[in-house]
Design an enzyme around this catalytic site. Structure first.
Site, PDB file in Angstrom:
ATOM      1  N   ARG A  66       0.704  -1.161  -0.128  1.00 31.16           N
ATOM      2  CA  ARG A  66       0.128  -0.083   0.148  1.00 31.16           C
ATOM      3  C   ARG A  66       0.910   1.179  -0.083  1.00 31.16           C
ATOM      4  O   ARG A  66       1.822   1.390   0.645  1.00 31.16           O
ATOM      5  CB  ARG A  66      -0.889  -0.161   1.124  1.00 31.16           C
ATOM      6  CG  ARG A  66      -2.059   1.031   0.982  1.00 31.16           C
ATOM      7  CD  ARG A  66      -3.153   0.855   2.314  1.00 31.16           C
ATOM      8  NE  ARG A  66      -3.903  -0.219   2.071  1.00 31.16           N
ATOM      9  CZ  ARG A  66      -5.017  -0.486   3.013  1.00 31.16           C
ATOM     10  NH1 ARG A  66      -5.244   0.340   3.881  1.00 31.16           N
ATOM     11  NH2 ARG A  66      -5.681  -1.635   2.946  1.00 31.16           N
ATOM     12  N   SER A 168      -8.517   0.352   0.361  1.00 33.73           N
ATOM     13  CA  SER A 168      -9.618   0.533   1.461  1.00 33.73           C
ATOM     14  C   SER A 168     -10.029   1.917   1.911  1.00 33.73           C
ATOM     15  O   SER A 168     -10.340   2.467   1.072  1.00 33.73           O
ATOM     16  CB  SER A 168      -9.002  -0.460   2.718  1.00 33.73           C
ATOM     17  OG  SER A 168     -10.144  -0.513   3.621  1.00 33.73           O
ATOM     18  N   ASP A 326     -17.020   1.242   4.474  1.00 33.52           N
ATOM     19  CA  ASP A 326     -15.633   1.961   4.032  1.00 33.52           C
ATOM     20  C   ASP A 326     -15.733   1.670   2.374  1.00 33.52           C
ATOM     21  O   ASP A 326     -16.393   0.832   1.881  1.00 33.52           O
ATOM     22  CB  ASP A 326     -14.554   1.606   4.648  1.00 33.52           C
ATOM     23  CG  ASP A 326     -14.037   0.236   4.553  1.00 33.52           C
ATOM     24  OD1 ASP A 326     -14.842  -0.675   3.851  1.00 33.52           O
ATOM     25  OD2 ASP A 326     -13.081   0.127   4.622  1.00 33.52           O
ATOM     26  N   ASP A 328     -14.141   0.014   0.277  1.00 33.73           N
ATOM     27  CA  ASP A 328     -14.052  -1.229  -0.420  1.00 33.73           C
ATOM     28  C   ASP A 328     -14.900  -2.287   0.443  1.00 33.73           C
ATOM     29  O   ASP A 328     -15.002  -3.544   0.277  1.00 33.73           O
ATOM     30  CB  ASP A 328     -12.642  -1.432  -0.368  1.00 33.73           C
ATOM     31  CG  ASP A 328     -12.081  -2.086   1.039  1.00 33.73           C
ATOM     32  OD1 ASP A 328     -12.395  -1.454   2.175  1.00 33.73           O
ATOM     33  OD2 ASP A 328     -11.142  -3.098   1.133  1.00 33.73           O
ATOM     34  N   ASP A 330     -15.127  -3.473   3.450  1.00 30.93           N
ATOM     35  CA  ASP A 330     -14.870  -4.576   4.350  1.00 30.93           C
ATOM     36  C   ASP A 330     -14.978  -4.194   5.798  1.00 30.93           C
ATOM     37  O   ASP A 330     -15.009  -5.053   6.599  1.00 30.93           O
ATOM     38  CB  ASP A 330     -13.308  -5.193   3.938  1.00 30.93           C
ATOM     39  CG  ASP A 330     -12.307  -4.218   4.184  1.00 30.93           C
ATOM     40  OD1 ASP A 330     -12.641  -2.908   4.320  1.00 30.93           O
ATOM     41  OD2 ASP A 330     -11.028  -4.462   4.216  1.00 30.93           O
ATOM     42  N   ARG A 331     -15.399  -3.078   6.005  1.00 30.31           N
ATOM     43  CA  ARG A 331     -15.729  -2.432   7.379  1.00 30.31           C
ATOM     44  C   ARG A 331     -16.893  -1.688   7.442  1.00 30.31           C
ATOM     45  O   ARG A 331     -17.499  -1.292   6.528  1.00 30.31           O
ATOM     46  CB  ARG A 331     -14.510  -1.497   7.785  1.00 30.31           C
ATOM     47  CG  ARG A 331     -12.995  -1.993   7.928  1.00 30.31           C
ATOM     48  CD  ARG A 331     -12.051  -0.625   7.856  1.00 30.31           C
ATOM     49  NE  ARG A 331     -10.844  -1.236   7.768  1.00 30.31           N
ATOM     50  CZ  ARG A 331      -9.705  -1.035   8.676  1.00 30.31           C
ATOM     51  NH1 ARG A 331      -9.993  -0.359   9.918  1.00 30.31           N
ATOM     52  NH2 ARG A 331      -8.560  -1.574   8.232  1.00 30.31           N
ATOM     53  N   GLU A 428     -11.699  -7.092  14.537  1.00 28.38           N
ATOM     54  CA  GLU A 428     -10.574  -6.270  14.993  1.00 28.38           C
ATOM     55  C   GLU A 428     -11.167  -4.973  15.349  1.00 28.38           C
ATOM     56  O   GLU A 428     -12.395  -4.615  14.825  1.00 28.38           O
ATOM     57  CB  GLU A 428      -9.276  -6.251  14.028  1.00 28.38           C
ATOM     58  CG  GLU A 428     -10.011  -5.678  12.634  1.00 28.38           C
ATOM     59  CD  GLU A 428      -8.964  -5.561  11.398  1.00 28.38           C
ATOM     60  OE1 GLU A 428      -7.872  -5.910  11.849  1.00 28.38           O
ATOM     61  OE2 GLU A 428      -9.079  -5.250  10.372  1.00 28.38           O
ATOM     62  N   SER A 430     -10.705  -1.946  14.563  1.00 27.52           N
ATOM     63  CA  SER A 430     -10.995  -0.841  13.792  1.00 27.52           C
ATOM     64  C   SER A 430     -12.185  -1.221  12.735  1.00 27.52           C
ATOM     65  O   SER A 430     -11.860  -1.370  11.431  1.00 27.52           O
ATOM     66  CB  SER A 430      -9.630  -0.896  12.748  1.00 27.52           C
ATOM     67  OG  SER A 430      -9.160  -2.178  12.432  1.00 27.52           O
ATOM     68  N   LYS A 442     -12.301  -9.784   7.113  1.00 26.84           N
ATOM     69  CA  LYS A 442     -13.396  -8.927   7.273  1.00 26.84           C
ATOM     70  C   LYS A 442     -14.469  -8.465   6.472  1.00 26.84           C
ATOM     71  O   LYS A 442     -13.931  -8.404   5.360  1.00 26.84           O
ATOM     72  CB  LYS A 442     -12.878  -7.673   8.111  1.00 26.84           C
ATOM     73  CG  LYS A 442     -12.018  -6.940   7.317  1.00 26.84           C
ATOM     74  CD  LYS A 442     -11.364  -5.574   8.051  1.00 26.84           C
ATOM     75  CE  LYS A 442     -10.325  -4.962   7.247  1.00 26.84           C
ATOM     76  NZ  LYS A 442      -9.059  -5.664   7.276  1.00 26.84           N
TER      77      LYS A 442
END
Length: 616
Positions: A66, A168, A326, A328, A330-331, A428, A430, A442
């Site tokens: 990243r 992300s 978010d 992408d 995944d959160r 997690e 976050s 996630k």
């Protein structure tokens, strides 16, 4: 694209090593925008910037490669994605005898940067072209997808690996290259190091085919898995739906923001799969926008300050629950309208308490025999709340901690499944959650639907999410936590800070107190030291590439300092775990605030080290 002879016309920088790097870049790069960036830096004599870009390479962190988009070997761009994919191909072809039949999955998010001629879709297309140029089958999604769809597809299609082009929730300038192994989990040791080694040996683009975006349209080895994978995912999502009839008649209204990313269409479908009316989308944020125009940063973890448009729409529509994925997807962030005092934005740890309770509650309904719980697990990263541990102690199932980063959770899920164990929830702090084990990553899409069903069920019992959270704490003990960060853009300063902590009271001697409270245990997973163990060795794997030190204080507070694997941040995590029945929450919070302040001031020294405090 570019004039391949342009490098011969480029002036010298006066630094032979830098001249060589510039020459290499201009010889190999065929993207006219990134070539022009290097040429302009040379012409302007910007040597430090050139060294920064050309004299180092990216390495795999907690979320793959990243970096900012733009020219340079240390950035995400056409050339570094081609190089990374050549290295990945080289390693996979050595590791899997059947690689040429299994192939790879490639997906992408909605990011892009005009001035670099760089978008996630283009980078994904080039990654696919590299594999196709060597006759490897590629399952390339035809449009943007949530990050969890790539590992899901890897397992479903039996692919050797997966690549997701995403950064992300990072700032708009960034992009990334996330690699998944055949088990669907993100790569970890030794694969990450071996792939990096392979990349270094495959730096020159193999052929013109590697740059040929048309290859994905013409090659018979390219397939589009979108319809099959989306259909399978939504079918399997029903395994997490326990009260469809209740959902169909649910009077609650939900608002959803996809933060200018991929989530809108997928969350809508997930809601319909659960029997809900789709959530009301935030119109300014539902369509892809690589500039994330309506938010100061595209990270819903930042809380109320970035959820303003969602909360305003919810007020207008009389919706009680706001869900934000978010970019992408995944959160997941969640906020709930309170009858008394505005909006409650849940922390990742609070949401985990609710989701962990919910998954356990429904699992127990289906498995009344207590003996069944011996093969059931919940997982959390070590910087996350210990609330699941409190559940496990009382309820008799198994709980384990991993290092920070979902790659550790994903790989542990795979290991546990091999011995007949099942993981019903993992998280997690976050705001990364996995309900069930649909995919070893996630997943904000499934989590959004599960939160909606939990809210609907509780509403039917005249309970809000926040009221249920306090019921959970009454039963299992209050877990009051604080998570935040400081920004440090100077790597040597970070080294200096952690070196000082490791030699605080003389060489090799860690701090003995924090805010006047005695420190009884220190665990440093960077060095492998843990004075709570008889042999003084950490049970968690040593991770020397990043800093992470945990302090256990005499008053029961656990505090961790660690460097981020994806951003220039030092993160800090503190938690006070009270015994069941203790209800003096305000005194717990005051004690936690005091210790957190001392941790920051005494160990990080923000003013002295020019650290930028989090803007809330």
């Amino acid at each position: 694209m570019g004039d391949v002879n342009a490098n011969s016309r480029c002036q010298s920088t006066g630094d032979p090593q830098l001249d060589k790097a510039v020459h290499q870049w201009l010889t190999w790069d065929q993207n006219r925008w990134t070539r022009a960036q290097v040429e302009a830096l040379v012409a302007a004599g910007r040597l430090d910037d050139l060294r920064n870009r050309l004299c180092s390479r990216m390495s795999f962190g907690t979320a793959g490669l990243r970096a900012p988009m733009g020219a340079g070997f240390s950035r995400i761009n056409d050339l570094t994605v081609i190089q990374s994919t050549q290295g990945l191909h080289s390693y996979l072809s050595r590791y899997f005898a059947d690689f040429s039949s299994r192939g790879v999955v490639v997906g992408f998010d909605t990011r892009g940067q005009e001035e670099s001629g760089c978008s996630s879709q283009r980078l994904a297309t080039l990654a696919a072209a590299v594999m196709l140029s060597r006759d490897v089958p590629v399952h390339l999604f035809s449009t943007f997808v949530p990050t969890p769809y790539v590992p899901y597809a890897v397992r479903k299609l039996g692919a050797a690996a997966g690549v997701m082009i995403t950064a992300s929730h990072n700032p708009k300038e960034d992009n990334g290259y996330k690699v998944y192994w055949c088990n669907g989990a993100q790569i970890s040791a030794p694969h990450d190091k071996e792939i990096l080694r392979s990349i270094v040996h495959q730096l020159e683009p193999w052929s013109a085919s590697c740059w040929d975006e048309e290859l994905v349209e013409t090659s018979p080895l390219r397939t589009d898995p979108l319809i099959q994978i989306n259909s399978c995912y939504m079918d399997e999502l029903t395994s997490l739906c326990f009260h469809r009839d209740l959902n169909r008649s649910c009077p609650l209204k939900f608002v959803h923001s996809s933060f200018h990313g991929v989530g809108h269409v997928y969350v809508q479908q997930a809601f319909q799969t659960f029997g809900f009316t789709p959530p009301i989308p935030v119109p300014e944020q539902k369509d892809p926008d690589p500039n994330f125009s309506s938010v100061r940063c595209p990270n819903p973890e930042e809380g109320e300050s970035v959820l303003k448009l969602s909360l305003l729409l919810a007020e207008k529509e009389n919706a009680r629950i706001v869900l934000a994925t978010d970019p992408d997807a995944d959160r997941l962030a969640v906020a709930e309208k309170s009858d008394r005092c505005g909006w409650k934005v849940f922390t990742g740890n609070e949401l985990a308490a609710l989701l962990g309770w919910w998954m356990l509650f429904n699992w127990k309904e289906a498995h009344p025999d207590p003996a069944d719980s011996q093969k059931v697990y919940m997982l959390a990263t070590t910087v996350s709340s210990k609330i699941l541990q409190a559940f496990a102690r009382m309820e008799g199932f198994c709980f384990e901690e991993t290092l920070p980063g979902f790659k550790w959770i994903g790989n542990r899920i795979h290991e546990l499944s091999k011995t007949g164990n099942s993981v019903i929830f993992a998280f997690e702090e976050s705001i990364g959650f996995l309900c069930g084990s649909l995919v070893p990553e996630k997943d904000g899409v499934s989590a959004a639907a599960v939160v909606a069903e939990m809210a609907a069920y509780l509403h039917n019992k005249n309970l809000s999410l926040n009221q249920q959270l306090h019921n959970i704490y009454q039963t299992y003990g209050y877990h009051v936590s604080k998570t935040s960060y400081v920004i440090c853009n100077d790597p040597p300063t970070i080294q200096k800070i952690f070196s000082r902590i490791r030699n605080f009271d003389g060489e090799g001697s860690y701090p003995k107190t924090c805010g006047g409270v005695q420190i009884i245990h220190v665990r440093d997973v960077t060095t492998g030291y843990d004075n709570s163990q008889p042999d003084l060795r950490s049970v968690l794997p040593v991770t020397s590439s990043s800093h992470m030190i945990t302090f256990t204080l005499q008053n029961g507070i656990v505090a961790t300092l660690r460097t981020s694997g994806t951003e220039p941040k030092i993160k800090f995590y503190t938690e006070y775990c009270a015994a069941p029945g203790v209800s003096e929450v305000s005194s717990l919070e005051a004690e936690l605030r005091k210790t957190t302040g001392a941790l920051l001031d005494e160990f990080l020294e923000p003013e002295k080290n020019n650290l930028i405090r989090r803007c809330v």
